[in-house]
Scaffold this motif. Structure first.
Motif, PDB file in Angstrom:
ATOM      1  N   UNK A   1      -2.300  -5.220  -6.251  1.00 42.47           N
ATOM      2  CA  UNK A   1      -1.300  -5.068  -5.340  1.00 42.47           C
ATOM      3  C   UNK A   1      -1.155  -6.469  -4.520  1.00 42.47           C
TER       4      UNK A   1
ATOM      5  N   UNK B   1     -15.523   3.239  -5.876  1.00 40.75           N
ATOM      6  CA  UNK B   1     -14.801   2.686  -4.829  1.00 40.75           C
ATOM      7  C   UNK B   1     -14.513   1.291  -4.856  1.00 40.75           C
TER       8      UNK B   1
ATOM      9  N   UNK C   1      -7.351  -2.679  -7.290  1.00 38.60           N
ATOM     10  CA  UNK C   1      -6.393  -2.451  -6.133  1.00 38.60           C
ATOM     11  C   UNK C   1      -5.938  -3.718  -5.755  1.00 38.60           C
TER      12      UNK C   1
ATOM     13  N   UNK D   1      -2.524   6.779  -1.985  1.00 44.66           N
ATOM     14  CA  UNK D   1      -3.421   6.311  -3.271  1.00 44.66           C
ATOM     15  C   UNK D   1      -4.696   5.572  -2.531  1.00 44.66           C
ATOM     16  N   UNK D   2      -4.751   5.529  -1.236  1.00 47.00           N
ATOM     17  CA  UNK D   2      -6.052   4.905  -0.588  1.00 47.00           C
ATOM     18  C   UNK D   2      -7.016   5.725  -0.564  1.00 47.00           C
ATOM     19  N   UNK D   3      -8.224   5.246  -0.956  1.00 48.81           N
ATOM     20  CA  UNK D   3      -9.418   6.411  -1.130  1.00 48.81           C
ATOM     21  C   UNK D   3      -9.939   6.666   0.351  1.00 48.81           C
TER      22      UNK D   3
ATOM     23  N   UNK E   1       0.997  -1.094  -0.066  1.00 46.50           N
ATOM     24  CA  UNK E   1       0.005  -0.032  -0.078  1.00 46.50           C
ATOM     25  C   UNK E   1       0.737   1.179  -0.022  1.00 46.50           C
ATOM     26  N   UNK E   2       0.271   2.223  -0.946  1.00 45.85           N
ATOM     27  CA  UNK E   2       1.228   3.298  -0.749  1.00 45.85           C
ATOM     28  C   UNK E   2      -0.236   4.338  -0.081  1.00 45.85           C
TER      29      UNK E   2
ATOM     30  N   UNK F   1     -12.419   0.513  -7.832  1.00 48.84           N
ATOM     31  CA  UNK F   1     -10.850   0.836  -7.209  1.00 48.84           C
ATOM     32  C   UNK F   1     -10.408  -0.374  -6.594  1.00 48.84           C
TER      33      UNK F   1
END
Lengths: 263, 263
Positions: free
Chosen positions: B17, B6, B13, A26-28, A22-23, B9
């Motif tokens: 990842x 969301x 994501x 970038x996490x909503x 995880x960056x 995403x």
């Protein structure tokens, strides 16, 4: 609710299985604002259904006299007013009325009339009612008259357009309002400032009209118009007491008003 | 739409990842069924809003004559009818009418009247209309009369209760319907089978009434009632043409009908 569970699951799943990748920027976030809105909740849906049904009963004149809106419909009415549905309904009424007005051939004698009520028809008292629970509070005539005397009620946009359209078409405009004669000055000023001009007559409640229902008062005034040879082709009002009774208009247009009832 | 984005995403994501950590049987699938339901979709919300506004215009009699419901409101009307809101509205009308009926002191002369329309007021033609798009199709009198001649229209439950209540209270019941005299036999049979009894008079359109609007036909018949000394205290109908015009009732009760319009 399932969607909420899926989102929660995916969030947890992502955190558990992919947190090393995880960056954080970038996490909503914040996710909380992405939850389904309250009106999707089942209990809310039931209230929504009940209050819509209540509103239909109001707008079709099926209810007897009422003094306040049902407490459980407070949020519903506010949402209806502020969420755009009220405006959509009002705009539709004006569109229908305008199409009808254009469809009529008027006599050459200048005796074709359109009657308008004032409050919640030409002028909006929403600034007042939004401060008083949109009908949750019992009507307080003293407080309301203070507001009236400010002369600051804005025009209802599509009603102003209809007003101008029927004038252009050659209708005589009568304003027939339950406001008392003592408010004549400020009412004229407010109407003019809001863009309403060139009415043929502004009729307010006189001292003789004390104690009459709006239906009776307005019917009597319409009777007089008819006796004077006028033909009432259109009538716009937010209360059924603007529209029903004797010398009723050829077509009546009921603007929405889920906030108060005038017999 | 945001919730959908969301989810999408998060799914992407997670796939991007965390795919090396994924245990495929733990993945919630098929994800497609977890999407927000259609009515939460923004476009659908807009249609919902527009069609609710249209329905208000119908039920408040703001629209001119119309032949079919707007095509984009087909699903909306079906959902309204089948989803319980229609029944809720109808039940509320009967409740209000019943409370009003009980509040009246009737004369000893047996001259107090309640008028009922028949179709979509006492009897339901939903079995027919659900086969014909709930108003999406232009009215086909030949087809509809075939249905009428089956005599199988069910009673509207809360209307039957109101009917029985006003009879018990001592009202004389007049049935005033736009159905033609040639359907008298089957109409009586259908009404009786559905539980309606003891009406004072069943009035159908005669040969003299050909070409009259329902408003005119029904006004004329109400005029006759008044001339005979009857007092019309209540009137229930699903069309404004059941309720408006001369010799109007002291209180009128408008049942919902978003499927068709009779002038």
């Amino acid at each position: 609710m399932r969607i909420l569970r899926v989102v929660t699951f995916l969030v947890l799943f992502t955190l558990v299985t992919g947190h090393e990748n995880l960056n954080s920027h970038m996490f909503p976030r914040p996710l909380i604002i992405e939850y389904p809105e309250p009106h999707h909740h089942q209990l809310k849906d039931e209230v929504q259904l009940q209050c819509t049904s209540w509103r239909f009963a109001v707008e079709t004149n099926n209810l007897g006299p009422w003094k306040t809106i049902p407490e459980e419909c407070g949020n519903y009415v506010r949402q209806y007013i502020e969420g755009g549905a009220y405006k959509m309904d009002i705009d539709r009424v004006s569109d229908e009325a305008g199409a009808y007005a254009k469809s009529r051939d008027l006599g050459a004698d200048g005796k074709d009339v359109w009657v308008f009520d004032v409050d919640e028809t030409l002028l909006s008292n929403l600034p007042y009612y939004s401060d008083h629970g949109h009908g949750l509070e019992v009507f307080d005539s003293v407080e309301f008259e203070k507001w009236v005397e400010k002369g600051m009620a804005p025009a209802i946009g599509s009603s102003l357009k209809l007003y101008q359209d029927v004038l252009s078409l050659g209708f005589k405009v009568f304003l027939l309002t339950g406001r008392g004669e003592r408010h004549r000055g400020i009412t004229v000023e407010n109407l003019m400032n809001a863009g309403f001009r060139d009415w043929h007559k502004l009729i307010l409640r006189g001292s003789d009209d004390h104690g009459k229902t709006a239906t009776t008062f307005k019917s009597e005034r319409r009777n007089e118009m008819v006796e004077e040879g006028f033909r009432i082709l259109g009538n716009s009002g937010d209360q059924w007491s603007d529209l029903l009774g004797s010398s009723a208009s050829n077509r009546s247009f009921k603007l929405p008003n889920p906030m108060y009832y005038i017999p």
